[in-house]
Design a protein around this motif. Structure first.
Motif, PDB file in Angstrom:
ATOM      1  N   ALA A 149       2.474 -24.835  -1.978  1.00 58.97           N
ATOM      2  CA  ALA A 149       1.412 -23.872  -1.694  1.00 58.97           C
ATOM      3  C   ALA A 149       1.976 -22.613  -1.039  1.00 58.97           C
ATOM      4  CB  ALA A 149       0.357 -24.510  -0.792  1.00 58.97           C
ATOM      5  N   MET A 150       2.957 -22.774  -0.158  1.00 56.89           N
ATOM      6  CA  MET A 150       3.573 -21.617   0.489  1.00 56.89           C
ATOM      7  C   MET A 150       4.314 -20.746  -0.520  1.00 56.89           C
ATOM      8  SD  MET A 150       2.929 -21.680   3.828  1.00 56.89           S
ATOM      9  CE  MET A 150       4.202 -21.211   4.979  1.00 56.89           C
ATOM     10  N   THR A 151       5.048 -21.381  -1.437  1.00 57.53           N
ATOM     11  CA  THR A 151       5.779 -20.582  -2.411  1.00 57.53           C
ATOM     12  C   THR A 151       4.838 -19.965  -3.440  1.00 57.53           C
ATOM     13  OG1 THR A 151       7.818 -20.570  -3.731  1.00 57.53           O
ATOM     14  CG2 THR A 151       6.319 -22.379  -4.120  1.00 57.53           C
ATOM     15  N   LEU A 152       3.703 -20.633  -3.720  1.00 53.58           N
ATOM     16  CA  LEU A 152       2.684 -20.001  -4.560  1.00 53.58           C
ATOM     17  C   LEU A 152       2.191 -18.711  -3.915  1.00 53.58           C
ATOM     18  CD1 LEU A 152       0.481 -22.943  -5.880  1.00 53.58           C
ATOM     19  CD2 LEU A 152       1.554 -21.171  -7.278  1.00 53.58           C
ATOM     20  N   ALA A 153       1.995 -18.748  -2.593  1.00 52.13           N
ATOM     21  CA  ALA A 153       1.552 -17.547  -1.890  1.00 52.13           C
ATOM     22  C   ALA A 153       2.573 -16.426  -2.047  1.00 52.13           C
ATOM     23  CB  ALA A 153       1.323 -17.860  -0.413  1.00 52.13           C
ATOM     24  N   VAL A 154       3.858 -16.775  -1.959  1.00 51.34           N
ATOM     25  CA  VAL A 154       4.911 -15.771  -2.113  1.00 51.34           C
ATOM     26  C   VAL A 154       4.843 -15.138  -3.498  1.00 51.34           C
ATOM     27  CG1 VAL A 154       7.407 -15.420  -2.241  1.00 51.34           C
ATOM     28  CG2 VAL A 154       6.431 -16.828  -0.417  1.00 51.34           C
ATOM     29  N   ARG A 155       4.695 -15.966  -4.539  1.00 56.22           N
ATOM     30  CA  ARG A 155       4.686 -15.434  -5.903  1.00 56.22           C
ATOM     31  C   ARG A 155       3.440 -14.603  -6.171  1.00 56.22           C
ATOM     32  NH1 ARG A 155       9.857 -15.443  -6.735  1.00 56.22           N
ATOM     33  NH2 ARG A 155      10.776 -17.493  -6.329  1.00 56.22           N
ATOM     34  N   TYR A 276       8.906 -13.959 -15.363  1.00 60.87           N
ATOM     35  CA  TYR A 276       9.583 -14.698 -14.295  1.00 60.87           C
ATOM     36  C   TYR A 276       8.591 -15.140 -13.213  1.00 60.87           C
ATOM     37  CZ  TYR A 276      12.614 -15.647 -10.300  1.00 60.87           C
ATOM     38  OH  TYR A 276      13.214 -16.238  -9.220  1.00 60.87           O
ATOM     39  N   THR A 277       7.735 -14.211 -12.797  1.00 62.28           N
ATOM     40  CA  THR A 277       6.750 -14.552 -11.760  1.00 62.28           C
ATOM     41  C   THR A 277       5.760 -15.591 -12.274  1.00 62.28           C
ATOM     42  OG1 THR A 277       6.964 -12.332 -10.817  1.00 62.28           O
ATOM     43  CG2 THR A 277       5.021 -13.607 -10.195  1.00 62.28           C
ATOM     44  N   ALA A 278       5.322 -15.436 -13.532  1.00 58.73           N
ATOM     45  CA  ALA A 278       4.399 -16.421 -14.104  1.00 58.73           C
ATOM     46  C   ALA A 278       5.067 -17.792 -14.195  1.00 58.73           C
ATOM     47  CB  ALA A 278       3.938 -15.963 -15.486  1.00 58.73           C
ATOM     48  N   GLY A 279       6.334 -17.808 -14.579  1.00 59.86           N
ATOM     49  CA  GLY A 279       7.058 -19.074 -14.628  1.00 59.86           C
ATOM     50  C   GLY A 279       7.187 -19.707 -13.254  1.00 59.86           C
ATOM     51  N   ALA A 280       7.443 -18.881 -12.236  1.00 54.14           N
ATOM     52  CA  ALA A 280       7.550 -19.405 -10.878  1.00 54.14           C
ATOM     53  C   ALA A 280       6.227 -19.995 -10.413  1.00 54.14           C
ATOM     54  CB  ALA A 280       8.005 -18.291  -9.927  1.00 54.14           C
ATOM     55  N   ALA A 309      18.674 -16.337 -17.638  1.00 58.47           N
ATOM     56  CA  ALA A 309      18.239 -14.943 -17.493  1.00 58.47           C
ATOM     57  C   ALA A 309      19.356 -13.960 -17.861  1.00 58.47           C
ATOM     58  CB  ALA A 309      17.703 -14.703 -16.084  1.00 58.47           C
ATOM     59  N   PRO A 310      20.526 -14.006 -17.195  1.00 62.72           N
ATOM     60  CA  PRO A 310      21.597 -13.094 -17.627  1.00 62.72           C
ATOM     61  C   PRO A 310      22.107 -13.395 -19.027  1.00 62.72           C
ATOM     62  CG  PRO A 310      22.396 -14.615 -15.947  1.00 62.72           C
ATOM     63  CD  PRO A 310      20.912 -14.777 -16.001  1.00 62.72           C
ATOM     64  N   LEU A 311      22.072 -14.680 -19.433  1.00 60.11           N
ATOM     65  CA  LEU A 311      22.558 -15.029 -20.769  1.00 60.11           C
ATOM     66  C   LEU A 311      21.707 -14.380 -21.853  1.00 60.11           C
ATOM     67  CD1 LEU A 311      24.734 -16.767 -22.150  1.00 60.11           C
ATOM     68  CD2 LEU A 311      23.056 -18.620 -22.242  1.00 60.11           C
ATOM     69  N   GLY A 330      12.110 -18.675 -13.902  1.00 60.17           N
ATOM     70  CA  GLY A 330      11.104 -18.713 -12.848  1.00 60.17           C
ATOM     71  C   GLY A 330      10.631 -20.125 -12.563  1.00 60.17           C
ATOM     72  N   ILE A 331      10.412 -20.900 -13.617  1.00 57.46           N
ATOM     73  CA  ILE A 331      10.028 -22.304 -13.425  1.00 57.46           C
ATOM     74  C   ILE A 331      11.130 -23.036 -12.651  1.00 57.46           C
ATOM     75  CG2 ILE A 331       9.615 -24.497 -14.599  1.00 57.46           C
ATOM     76  CD1 ILE A 331       8.364 -22.875 -16.894  1.00 57.46           C
ATOM     77  N   GLY A 332      12.362 -22.823 -13.077  1.00 50.63           N
ATOM     78  CA  GLY A 332      13.479 -23.532 -12.472  1.00 50.63           C
ATOM     79  C   GLY A 332      13.674 -23.204 -11.003  1.00 50.63           C
ATOM     80  N   ILE A 333      13.487 -21.946 -10.619  1.00 50.75           N
ATOM     81  CA  ILE A 333      13.749 -21.580  -9.233  1.00 50.75           C
ATOM     82  C   ILE A 333      12.774 -22.256  -8.283  1.00 50.75           C
ATOM     83  CG2 ILE A 333      12.316 -19.507  -8.968  1.00 50.75           C
ATOM     84  CD1 ILE A 333      15.991 -19.866  -7.899  1.00 50.75           C
TER      85      ILE A 333
END
Length: 421
Positions: A149-155, A276-280, A309-311, A330-333
């Motif tokens: 929930a905290m990381t959802l708030a960040v995203r 990326y943000t949507a994936g996170a 991402a860089p690949l 984003g999902i992975g992070i």
């Protein structure tokens, strides 16, 4: 039926129905909005020529310096004193700095830079204090959901902060927006409640930090020793630092360059960052309810996914491929972040948690500016393709090496062996 890779999810009431955590989450969300809105509002000042681009760079650099300087100090103070008190004073400091930035706008860049450093210090002080306060407010069984929930708030604030600032800029001038950022910090300071600090095993409930007048260096060193007791933590932190210093740098520098030169449009840049943000967000929702049987390996696999991402920028591909790669990153992070925070709250001695968390933020995010500073010259010297391939390799290899540490599989120390007959 549950798969072999994960244990069955337990039915539990949403953590946001817990008043103590809701207050903490609201404060963290307010601080996130303020954090992400400030660079955007200052960018608007460049747009209307109140600030120059050089001035903006100076202010953001001052904020970063304040952040990095405050993180280790806050870690010690949050273990020595009340975590709630550190959040309060850090938030109030950032709240007071915002109107000072407004007062210096168009008058004194040095005054603005000093206030920006204070704002960054308040932001940096909040990070380890919030992390430790979460462990006080939430019981162990609900911390993974709480951290999600905290990381959802960040995203969400990453998306909403600049957008909300842009909307309000239609009706308010920049000084009023800066004062509004200060009010958000006041909310972040005042809304969270006091938690109940758990005792470390074999230790009294009151924190031992600061007892006997120990120096700051000695207390921070004690936190470093605590971190060294957890090989999985050192391995994971090394992998995280490597990925942020390379993968995040590729995102910050190479993605705009490739978007302009290979695709001739900013759409790829905007689309990749949005993906990326949507994936996170999706990753945080997923990990809130899933508990892999090998959480460390699953988390490190998620961290390695950032290498996509860089690949995706190495060869000309359809823009959709780039956006898909950033969505997976984003999902992975978040598949890494949530178990990582939860494991630290579970495994680290409670009276040293803030110091260990400050070491986490200091190394992982503190070295990110160094990566950003080096990647542009590296691209000039070796070309973007070679640098991007190198960044991708580091993102894949660093988590794989970390996974070789035995305790990394579960993000926990093995139980002590009893050799008595």
């Amino acid at each position: 039926m549950p798969t072999a890779a994960e244990s069955p999810p337990t039915k539990q009431r949403t953590i946001l129905l817990d008043l103590a955590f809701l207050r903490l989450w609201t404060g963290a969300t307010a601080s996130g909005l303020a954090t992400w809105a400030l660079p955007f509002v200052l960018g608007l000042a460049v747009f209307d020529r109140t600030l120059t681009a050089t001035d903006l760079g100076l202010l953001l650099a001052a904020r970063t310096v304040g952040f990095l300087a405050a993180v280790p100090v806050a870690g010690v103070l949050a273990d020595r004193h009340s975590r709630r008190g550190v959040v309060l004073w850090a938030g109030l400091a950032s709240g007071a700095a915002a109107p000072v930035i407004a007062a210096g706008l168009g008058r004194s860049v040095l005054l603005m830079a000093a206030a920006a450093a204070i704002a960054g210090a308040g932001q940096g002080a909040c990070r380890p204090a919030y992390q430790a306060l979460t462990a006080e407010v939430v019981d162990a069984d609900h911390r993974q959901q709480a951290n999600a929930a905290m990381t959802l708030a960040v995203r969400v604030t990453t998306l909403v902060g600049p957008s909300l600032a842009a909307l309000l800029a239609v009706f308010l001038d920049i000084r009023a927006l800066l004062v509004g950022i200060g009010l958000l910090w006041v909310v972040a300071a005042c809304v969270p409640g006091r938690g109940e600090r758990p005792a470390a095993a074999g230790a009294p409930s009151a924190p031992a930090a600061g007892a006997g007048g120990a120096s700051f260096v000695a207390e921070f060193t004690e936190g470093v020793r605590e971190a060294r007791r957890h090989p999985w933590f050192l391995a994971g932190l090394g992998a995280l630092t490597a990925v942020i210093a390379t993968g995040y740098s590729a995102t910050g520098v190479a993605l705009p360059l490739v978007s302009r030169e290979e695709y001739g449009t900013e759409v790829v840049l905007a689309g990749a960052m949005t993906a990326y943000t949507a994936g996170a967000l999706a990753g945080a929702l997923l990990i809130a309810r899933r508990r892999p049987r090998s959480p460390g390996w699953a988390a490190l696999t998620g961290l390695a996914a950032y290498g996509l991402a860089p690949l995706s920028l190495v060869f000309p591909v359809h823009p959709g491929v780039v956006m898909a790669a950033y969505a997976v990153a984003g999902i992975g992070i978040e598949l890494f972040n949530v178990p990582w925070f939860t494991a630290a709250q579970r495994e680290v001695a409670p009276d040293k948690l803030a110091r260990v968390s400050s070491l986490d933020f200091l190394l992982s995010y503190g070295l990110a500016p160094l990566g950003l500073a080096l990647i542009a010259p590296a691209i000039d010297a070796f070309g973007p393709r070679a640098v991007l391939v190198g960044c991708a390799i580091v993102c894949f290899v660093a988590p794989a090496v970390a996974a070789l540490v035995p305790s990394a599989r579960t993000f926990s120390r093995p139980p002590a062996r009893d050799d008595t007959p």
